[in-house]
Write a protein that holds these residues in place. Sequence first.
Motif, PDB file in Angstrom:
ATOM      1  N   ILE A  33      41.614  43.877  42.548  1.00  0.00           N
ATOM      2  CA  ILE A  33      42.744  43.118  42.318  1.00  0.00           C
ATOM      3  C   ILE A  33      44.075  43.791  42.099  1.00  0.00           C
ATOM      4  O   ILE A  33      43.852  44.994  41.512  1.00  0.00           O
ATOM      5  N   GLY A  35      48.659  43.820  42.705  1.00  0.00           N
ATOM      6  CA  GLY A  35      49.923  43.263  43.623  1.00  0.00           C
ATOM      7  C   GLY A  35      49.912  44.228  45.037  1.00  0.00           C
ATOM      8  O   GLY A  35      49.286  45.043  44.880  1.00  0.00           O
ATOM      9  N   SER A  36      51.000  43.898  45.745  1.00  0.00           N
ATOM     10  CA  SER A  36      51.030  44.614  46.904  1.00  0.00           C
ATOM     11  C   SER A  36      51.298  46.083  46.442  1.00  0.00           C
ATOM     12  O   SER A  36      52.279  46.245  45.437  1.00  0.00           O
ATOM     13  N   THR A  38      49.541  48.496  45.617  1.00  0.00           N
ATOM     14  CA  THR A  38      49.162  48.923  44.407  1.00  0.00           C
ATOM     15  C   THR A  38      47.878  49.960  44.525  1.00  0.00           C
ATOM     16  O   THR A  38      47.188  50.588  43.836  1.00  0.00           O
ATOM     17  N   LYS A  40      44.679  48.853  46.560  1.00  0.00           N
ATOM     18  CA  LYS A  40      43.595  48.326  46.423  1.00  0.00           C
ATOM     19  C   LYS A  40      43.198  48.164  47.931  1.00  0.00           C
ATOM     20  O   LYS A  40      41.791  48.576  48.044  1.00  0.00           O
ATOM     21  N   GLU A 163      40.967  40.533  51.438  1.00  0.00           N
ATOM     22  CA  GLU A 163      41.924  39.388  51.243  1.00  0.00           C
ATOM     23  C   GLU A 163      41.379  38.126  52.296  1.00  0.00           C
ATOM     24  O   GLU A 163      41.978  37.387  53.084  1.00  0.00           O
ATOM     25  N   THR A 195      41.496  41.089  46.581  1.00  0.00           N
ATOM     26  CA  THR A 195      42.188  39.824  46.485  1.00  0.00           C
ATOM     27  C   THR A 195      43.266  39.903  45.511  1.00  0.00           C
ATOM     28  O   THR A 195      43.493  40.641  44.795  1.00  0.00           O
ATOM     29  N   HIS A 196      44.324  39.087  45.594  1.00  0.00           N
ATOM     30  CA  HIS A 196      45.254  38.655  44.413  1.00  0.00           C
ATOM     31  C   HIS A 196      45.151  37.360  44.198  1.00  0.00           C
ATOM     32  O   HIS A 196      45.896  36.598  43.581  1.00  0.00           O
ATOM     33  N   TYR A 212      46.847  49.382  39.394  1.00  0.00           N
ATOM     34  CA  TYR A 212      48.312  49.265  39.073  1.00  0.00           C
ATOM     35  C   TYR A 212      49.119  50.371  39.267  1.00  0.00           C
ATOM     36  O   TYR A 212      48.622  51.567  38.685  1.00  0.00           O
ATOM     37  N   PHE A 236      50.733  40.199  35.844  1.00  0.00           N
ATOM     38  CA  PHE A 236      50.130  39.665  37.357  1.00  0.00           C
ATOM     39  C   PHE A 236      49.401  38.526  37.368  1.00  0.00           C
ATOM     40  O   PHE A 236      49.551  37.779  38.119  1.00  0.00           O
ATOM     41  N   ASN A 240      50.953  35.211  39.345  1.00  0.00           N
ATOM     42  CA  ASN A 240      49.776  34.458  40.202  1.00  0.00           C
ATOM     43  C   ASN A 240      49.896  33.006  40.021  1.00  0.00           C
ATOM     44  O   ASN A 240      49.909  32.163  40.773  1.00  0.00           O
TER      45      ASN A 240
END
Length: 248
Positions: A33, A35-36, A38, A40, A163, A195-196, A212, A236, A240
């Motif tokens: 997990i 944020g955009s 980061t 992942k 996602e 996923t987020h 992060y 985060f 969310n």
Amino acid sequence: MIDIRNITKSFGDRQVLAGISGTFKPGDTSLIIGGSGTGKSVLLKCMIGLIKPDSGEVLYDNRNFLSGDINEQKAIRREMGVLFQGSALFDSKTVLENVRFPLDMLTDQSESEKLDRAQECLKRVGLDKATDRMPSEISGGMKKRVGIARAIVLNPKYLFCDEPNSGLDPLTSIKIDQLISEITDEFKITTIVITHDMNSMMEIGEKIMFLYQGHKLWEGNSNTITQSDVKELNEFIYANKLLREAEK
């Protein structure tokens, strides 16, 4: 089991991954997990061979994916199933033909064997009545389920989901999460989900890794995530929750 060890990746002067390590076990639904931006999705692409990391190791049951020869890498790739973010279905193929595609490309099974296997996987995801429909004729949630059926049609040992809840309503997202978790447990697959989505974290997060700015700041599970003292993770989670409330 999948082991990643000190994975680093930079694009020009920008470091995207800074020494990421972790272990993912069979039968567990593991989440990555963050944020955009980061890192992942870049990490996932490094793990499945779409991007070559600058350094580090990716081990599939103690087989080094990055340093193995072409035949070794191909053998490991055949054991992977991937659910892409947009489902990535072929618009010109029916639901059944989409699921059959990996069998057509990678096996020498007979026509009847491929048909039986594709229908078996569609039945497992609850779409055995939709075999002749085109992607344009089914909903977003159904497309995700077709993508899952295609991802498991080769009996993978490793399943990657990028996602899987993107663009879905909360109820459909929960159903997709449950399906991924059930299949993982049923077939003892090593599953990694990017996923987020907060619901995913709380419902199926048997192992959770939080990234992060390219660093792994926290690792745990759905029972311990809300007890973290990592400032960035708590922010985060809070953001969310606000997003979820705004969508209701």
